[in-house]
Design an enzyme around this catalytic site. Structure first.
Site, PDB file in Angstrom:
ATOM      1  N   HIS A 172       0.876  -1.237  -0.004  1.00 29.30           N
ATOM      2  CA  HIS A 172       0.146   0.268  -0.063  1.00 29.30           C
ATOM      3  C   HIS A 172       0.691   1.179  -0.063  1.00 29.30           C
ATOM      4  CE1 HIS A 172      -4.132  -1.862   1.820  1.00 29.30           C
ATOM      5  NE2 HIS A 172      -3.571  -2.524   0.600  1.00 29.30           N
ATOM      6  N   TYR A 209      -8.369   4.754   8.692  1.00 27.59           N
ATOM      7  CA  TYR A 209      -8.428   4.835   9.947  1.00 27.59           C
ATOM      8  C   TYR A 209      -9.494   6.039  10.183  1.00 27.59           C
ATOM      9  CZ  TYR A 209      -3.932   2.400  10.598  1.00 27.59           C
ATOM     10  OH  TYR A 209      -2.863   1.617  10.761  1.00 27.59           O
ATOM     11  N   LYS A 260       2.312  -0.907  15.236  1.00 20.23           N
ATOM     12  CA  LYS A 260       3.853  -1.165  15.451  1.00 20.23           C
ATOM     13  C   LYS A 260       4.384  -2.725  16.109  1.00 20.23           C
ATOM     14  CE  LYS A 260       5.307   2.664  13.894  1.00 20.23           C
ATOM     15  NZ  LYS A 260       4.875   2.524  12.463  1.00 20.23           N
ATOM     16  N   TYR A 320       4.674   5.971  10.174  1.00 24.34           N
ATOM     17  CA  TYR A 320       3.916   4.847   9.972  1.00 24.34           C
ATOM     18  C   TYR A 320       4.720   3.982   9.151  1.00 24.34           C
ATOM     19  CZ  TYR A 320      -0.339   2.212   9.010  1.00 24.34           C
ATOM     20  OH  TYR A 320      -1.213   1.388   8.864  1.00 24.34           O
ATOM     21  N   PRO A 373      -2.613  -0.991  19.268  1.00 20.75           N
ATOM     22  CA  PRO A 373      -2.531  -1.505  17.867  1.00 20.75           C
ATOM     23  C   PRO A 373      -2.547  -0.380  16.872  1.00 20.75           C
ATOM     24  CG  PRO A 373      -4.539  -2.337  18.797  1.00 20.75           C
ATOM     25  CD  PRO A 373      -3.771  -1.808  19.829  1.00 20.75           C
TER      26      PRO A 373
HETATM   27  P1  FAD Z   1       4.361 -12.963  20.596  1.00 24.26           P
HETATM   28  O1  FAD Z   1       4.041 -12.935  19.039  1.00 24.26           O
HETATM   29  O2  FAD Z   1       3.449 -12.966  21.746  1.00 24.26           O
HETATM   30  O3  FAD Z   1       5.111 -14.570  20.703  1.00 24.26           O
HETATM   31  C1  FAD Z   1       5.584 -14.944  21.745  1.00 24.26           C
HETATM   32  C2  FAD Z   1       5.476 -16.582  21.932  1.00 24.26           C
HETATM   33  O4  FAD Z   1       6.159 -16.980  23.056  1.00 24.26           O
HETATM   34  C3  FAD Z   1       4.242 -17.335  21.746  1.00 24.26           C
HETATM   35  O5  FAD Z   1       4.177 -17.844  20.766  1.00 24.26           O
HETATM   36  C4  FAD Z   1       3.920 -17.745  22.986  1.00 24.26           C
HETATM   37  O6  FAD Z   1       2.881 -18.784  22.738  1.00 24.26           O
HETATM   38  C5  FAD Z   1       5.215 -18.052  23.394  1.00 24.26           C
HETATM   39  N1  FAD Z   1       5.453 -18.230  24.839  1.00 24.26           N
HETATM   40  C6  FAD Z   1       4.797 -17.663  25.992  1.00 24.26           C
HETATM   41  N2  FAD Z   1       5.162 -18.141  27.048  1.00 24.26           N
HETATM   42  C7  FAD Z   1       6.077 -19.109  26.665  1.00 24.26           C
HETATM   43  C8  FAD Z   1       6.853 -20.156  27.550  1.00 24.26           C
HETATM   44  N3  FAD Z   1       6.672 -20.388  28.900  1.00 24.26           N
HETATM   45  N4  FAD Z   1       7.517 -20.862  27.019  1.00 24.26           N
HETATM   46  C9  FAD Z   1       7.805 -21.134  25.718  1.00 24.26           C
HETATM   47  N5  FAD Z   1       6.921 -20.140  24.889  1.00 24.26           N
HETATM   48  C10 FAD Z   1       6.181 -19.363  25.507  1.00 24.26           C
HETATM   49  N6  FAD Z   1      -0.048  -5.793  16.860  1.00 24.26           N
HETATM   50  C11 FAD Z   1      -0.150  -4.891  15.540  1.00 24.26           C
HETATM   51  O7  FAD Z   1       0.785  -4.131  15.357  1.00 24.26           O
HETATM   52  N7  FAD Z   1      -1.424  -4.808  15.042  1.00 24.26           N
HETATM   53  C12 FAD Z   1      -2.501  -5.890  15.577  1.00 24.26           C
HETATM   54  O8  FAD Z   1      -3.560  -5.643  15.139  1.00 24.26           O
HETATM   55  C13 FAD Z   1      -2.112  -6.607  16.783  1.00 24.26           C
HETATM   56  N8  FAD Z   1      -3.005  -7.430  17.048  1.00 24.26           N
HETATM   57  C14 FAD Z   1      -2.666  -8.501  18.034  1.00 24.26           C
HETATM   58  C15 FAD Z   1      -3.808  -9.088  18.423  1.00 24.26           C
HETATM   59  C16 FAD Z   1      -3.494 -10.040  19.368  1.00 24.26           C
HETATM   60  C17 FAD Z   1      -4.788 -11.195  20.034  1.00 24.26           C
HETATM   61  C18 FAD Z   1      -2.227 -10.026  20.153  1.00 24.26           C
HETATM   62  C19 FAD Z   1      -1.940 -10.900  21.279  1.00 24.26           C
HETATM   63  C20 FAD Z   1      -1.224  -9.204  19.609  1.00 24.26           C
HETATM   64  C21 FAD Z   1      -1.356  -8.243  18.748  1.00 24.26           C
HETATM   65  N9  FAD Z   1      -0.599  -7.316  18.018  1.00 24.26           N
HETATM   66  C22 FAD Z   1      -0.962  -6.699  17.286  1.00 24.26           C
HETATM   67  C23 FAD Z   1       0.712  -7.253  18.757  1.00 24.26           C
HETATM   68  C24 FAD Z   1       1.529  -8.262  17.751  1.00 24.26           C
HETATM   69  O9  FAD Z   1       1.159  -9.324  17.253  1.00 24.26           O
HETATM   70  C25 FAD Z   1       2.787  -8.375  18.792  1.00 24.26           C
HETATM   71  O10 FAD Z   1       3.672  -7.069  19.041  1.00 24.26           O
HETATM   72  C26 FAD Z   1       3.872  -9.602  18.253  1.00 24.26           C
HETATM   73  O11 FAD Z   1       3.371 -10.763  18.224  1.00 24.26           O
HETATM   74  C27 FAD Z   1       5.311  -9.484  18.988  1.00 24.26           C
HETATM   75  O12 FAD Z   1       5.757 -10.736  18.565  1.00 24.26           O
HETATM   76  P2  FAD Z   1       6.648 -11.630  19.789  1.00 24.26           P
HETATM   77  O13 FAD Z   1       7.477 -12.620  19.161  1.00 24.26           O
HETATM   78  O14 FAD Z   1       7.437 -10.430  20.690  1.00 24.26           O
HETATM   79  O15 FAD Z   1       5.682 -12.105  20.667  1.00 24.26           O
HETATM   80  C1  DHB Z   2      -4.211  -4.064  11.228  1.00 24.93           C
HETATM   81  C2  DHB Z   2      -3.877  -4.026  12.451  1.00 24.93           C
HETATM   82  C3  DHB Z   2      -3.506  -2.790  12.979  1.00 24.93           C
HETATM   83  O1  DHB Z   2      -3.420  -2.775  14.103  1.00 24.93           O
HETATM   84  C4  DHB Z   2      -3.278  -1.782  12.212  1.00 24.93           C
HETATM   85  O2  DHB Z   2      -2.996  -0.588  12.778  1.00 24.93           O
HETATM   86  C5  DHB Z   2      -3.387  -1.842  10.704  1.00 24.93           C
HETATM   87  C6  DHB Z   2      -4.099  -2.946  10.183  1.00 24.93           C
HETATM   88  C7  DHB Z   2      -4.674  -5.258  10.599  1.00 24.93           C
HETATM   89  O3  DHB Z   2      -4.869  -6.172  11.384  1.00 24.93           O
HETATM   90  O4  DHB Z   2      -5.014  -5.274   9.259  1.00 24.93           O
END
Ligand code: FAD
Ligand code: DHB
Length: 396
Positions: free
Chosen positions: A74, A203, A299, A387, A295
């Site tokens: 995009h 947005y 980021k 962004y 969210p």
């Molecule tokens: P995570 O993706 O949380 O990965 C951590 C991993 O560690 C998981 O797989 C978990 O199962 C594992 N874990 C936890 N505890 C243990 C343990 N004791 N032993 C072994 N493994 C373990 N961000 C956006 O920018 N836009 C969004 O729309 C958005 N929506 C989201 C919706 C949800 C429901 C969630 C939870 C997060 C969302 N986020 C969003 C945030 C984004 O997804 C996270 O910032 C991103 O996943 C971070 O990645 P990470 O690898 O740090 O952590």
């Molecule tokens: C999506 C999620 C977000 O938090 C955002 O700022 C833009 C897009 C998405 O899930 O597509």
């Protein structure tokens, strides 16, 4: 059973998988342990937007092929308020940068495939994870798998286990400062079978609350509306959901959201959280284990990628030059980018959401800021460069 490796990684989210892949490319071994199953991590619906530096990183790592084939690049976003839509031309304002709409669980599938193909072990379904000896030179991770006690002995532990994982808690409470802000709203997210309503993400700010119109595929759309964080999906029939989306997005230009069968609903909490420090002894935190953003700025995943670029670089320096310098400064360097992302996410959240009980002056300030953002090139450029994502440290 005890295994030995150079880096023990807790968590197979974007942070843990990216780290394992980057280390492998530099000849450094790791083992990942993950609490969930492979099917669960590859199927959980989370973020959707990849920043320009994250897209570049996935390309450099050789895992960008499917992203380019099925993701959507995009060049702009729209801000909707006061019944009108206003385009922010990200591409033009940032000298040619863009974002990629490609769901997180697809990134996870690509990274799991790449990590397993390069011979790295991922142990799924682990329990009872405990970190040991992080203040010495040979830390270990103890856990159970199918009831059997196991241990990984390593040089470093990477805590990539998300907000609820055990790694952050392994840093003594007296040595970390946790900053937390909870917002008095949540996001109600849906997936539906419908054609896209817009070529770009919208947005939308309205007196009834925020809406985000995003996309997944030509036939599946992702949308969110601001809700009470204690609300429950069962309170929202499909009819009520569509009525709320329409009431918040329809304006004077006749544009209308396209409806379709809703097949997934969920409520997401909104928090800003930062743990200072992100390291202790031989333990290094990356991603949601150390910080959470609301969210609105898209980021979360992108900040995790930024951490991993720094952490993998520091670990590579250690093995190549026997130097602790980059490792010692990891937290300070990572937190600089994290605080920028945190501030931008807070800015976007307070700009676009109305909160119960606000005074009228705050609402007027919000409108004045939105008017300024879409009418001043300087203000639009600032939004655009944040962004699409500021460069990772050390990259162009
Ligand atoms: P995570 O993706 O949380 O990965 C951590 C991993 O560690 C998981 O797989 C978990 O199962 C594992 N874990 C936890 N505890 C243990 C343990 N004791 N032993 C072994 N493994 C373990 N961000 C956006 O920018 N836009 C969004 O729309 C958005 N929506 C989201 C919706 C949800 C429901 C969630 C939870 C997060 C969302 N986020 C969003 C945030 C984004 O997804 C996270 O910032 C991103 O996943 C971070 O990645 P990470 O690898 O740090 O952590
Ligand atoms: C999506 C999620 C977000 O938090 C955002 O700022 C833009 C897009 C998405 O899930 O597509």
């Amino acid at each position: 059973m005890a295994q030995k490796t150079q880096v023990g990684i807790i968590g197979a989210g974007p942070a843990g998988l990216l780290l394992a892949h980057m280390l492998h490319r530099q000849g450094i071994g790791s083992i990942i342990i993950e609490a969930q199953t492979r099917e669960a991590i590859e199927g959980t619906i989370k973020a959707g937007v990849l920043e320009h530096p994250t897209v570049q990183l996935l390309d450099e790592l050789g895992v960008g092929e499917r992203m380019h084939a099925v993701g959507f690049e995009h060049h702009g976003i729209e801000l909707a308020f006061g019944g009108k839509r206003h385009r922010i031309d990200l591409h033009e304002l940032t000298g040619g940068k863009s974002i990629m709409v490609y769901p997180q669980h697809e990134v996870i599938k690509d990274l799991v495939a790449a990590v397993l193909a390069n011979g790295t072990t991922i142990e799924f379904g682990v329990r009872d994870v405990a970190l040991q000896g992080i203040e010495g030179t040979r830390p270990s991770i103890r856990y159970t798998l199918d009831g059997e006690a196991r241990q990984i002995e390593c040089d470093f532990i990477a805590g990539c286990d998300g907000f609820h994982g055990p790694s952050r808690q392994a840093i003594p409470a007296a040595l970390r400062v946790e900053h937390l802000k909870t917002y008095p709203c949540g996001w109600f997210g849906i997936l539906c079978e419908a054609p896209p309503s817009s070529d770009e993400l919208i947005y939308a700010q309205s007196d009834r609350g925020f809406v985000l119109v995003s996309t997944r595929t030509p036939t599946v759309q992702r949308m969110y509306f601001q809700c009470d964080p204690s609300d429950h999906v069962d309170n929202w029939s499909d009819e009520r959901i569509w009525a709320e989306f329409h009431a918040r997005t329809e304006g004077s230009d006749g544009w209308r959201l396209k409806e379709g069968r809703i097949f997934q609903k969920g409520i997401i909490a909104m928090r800003s959280f930062v743990c200072e420090t992100m390291q202790h002894g031989r333990l290094f935190l990356a991603g949601d284990a150390a910080h959470i953003v609301p969210p609105t700025g898209a980021k979360g995943l992108n900040l995790a990628a930024g951490d991993v670029v720094l952490l993998s670089g520091a670990i590579v320096d250690f093995y190549r030059d026997n130097s602790h310098q980059s490792l010692d400064s990891y937290s300070a360097r990572a937190l600089k980018r994290v605080w920028r992302g945190e501030q931008f996410s807070w800015f976007m959240t307070t700009l676009l959401h109305d909160f119960d009980g606000e005074d009228t002056i705050t609402r007027r300030f919000r409108r004045a800021q939105l008017d300024y953002l879409v009418s001043s090139r300087a203000a639009s450029t600032s939004l655009a460069e944040n962004y699409v994502g500021l460069p990772f440290e050390g990259s162009a």
